[in-house]
Scaffold this motif. Sequence first.
Motif, PDB file in Angstrom:
ATOM      1  N   ASP A   9      45.570  67.659  32.694  1.00 27.03           N
ATOM      2  CA  ASP A   9      44.524  67.396  31.714  1.00 27.03           C
ATOM      3  C   ASP A   9      43.345  66.851  32.509  1.00 27.03           C
ATOM      4  OD1 ASP A   9      42.937  66.616  29.611  1.00 27.03           O
ATOM      5  OD2 ASP A   9      44.431  65.347  28.671  1.00 27.03           O
ATOM      6  N   ILE A  48      40.986  69.463  24.205  1.00 27.75           N
ATOM      7  CA  ILE A  48      41.984  69.670  25.242  1.00 27.75           C
ATOM      8  C   ILE A  48      41.308  70.414  26.382  1.00 27.75           C
ATOM      9  CG2 ILE A  48      44.114  70.885  25.842  1.00 27.75           C
ATOM     10  CD1 ILE A  48      45.084  70.336  22.990  1.00 27.75           C
ATOM     11  N   LEU A  50      42.576  71.671  30.034  1.00 28.51           N
ATOM     12  CA  LEU A  50      43.642  71.808  31.018  1.00 28.51           C
ATOM     13  C   LEU A  50      43.169  72.673  32.179  1.00 28.51           C
ATOM     14  CD1 LEU A  50      46.686  72.459  28.667  1.00 28.51           C
ATOM     15  CD2 LEU A  50      45.997  70.310  29.762  1.00 28.51           C
ATOM     16  N   ALA A  97      49.104  73.099  26.167  1.00 24.22           N
ATOM     17  CA  ALA A  97      48.101  72.776  25.146  1.00 24.22           C
ATOM     18  C   ALA A  97      48.752  72.591  23.778  1.00 24.22           C
ATOM     19  CB  ALA A  97      47.034  73.868  25.085  1.00 24.22           C
ATOM     20  N   ILE A 100      50.511  69.230  23.773  1.00 22.54           N
ATOM     21  CA  ILE A 100      49.567  68.120  23.707  1.00 22.54           C
ATOM     22  C   ILE A 100      48.996  67.968  22.298  1.00 22.54           C
ATOM     23  CG2 ILE A 100      47.254  67.351  24.454  1.00 22.54           C
ATOM     24  CD1 ILE A 100      47.968  68.544  27.228  1.00 22.54           C
TER      25      ILE A 100
END
Length: 146
Positions: A9, A48, A50, A97, A100
Amino acid sequence: MDEKIEIKDERLTAEEYIDFLKRADLGSQYPRERFAERISRLVSHASISLVARNGAGLIVGVLFGLTDFAYWLYVTDLGVDRAYAGQGIGTRLMRMAHAIAGGEKDIAVYLIANDRAVPFYERLGMQKAEDVMQYNHIEWTAFTVQ
């Protein structure tokens, strides 16, 4: 290429993301209008963010998503460096993702896929939907990041 790819992240700068776009097929999905300014907002505000990097620190995959962490995840960007395609990086980014955001039992995933990417998303278990509304009156001059 059989090297360790680490996904974290992480927030990218606009410059880092633009450099990555030159090596990924995502580089043709953005309009020319105010490109650098809009990319700067994208990398700053995604819920998000990543980033997959190889052992040398090169960005080889990216996923940006917007989520409420309760019901929805909208994947705005998912790309893999062309030289690293087919190694499962995109699948790993999507799974991470989804986790999360809240996990597959709670979170529905949506995205817009270009025709070439549809088979990838179908392999992940996604289906085409016809019940999505859109409001799209933006300036859009197609170009490819180079």
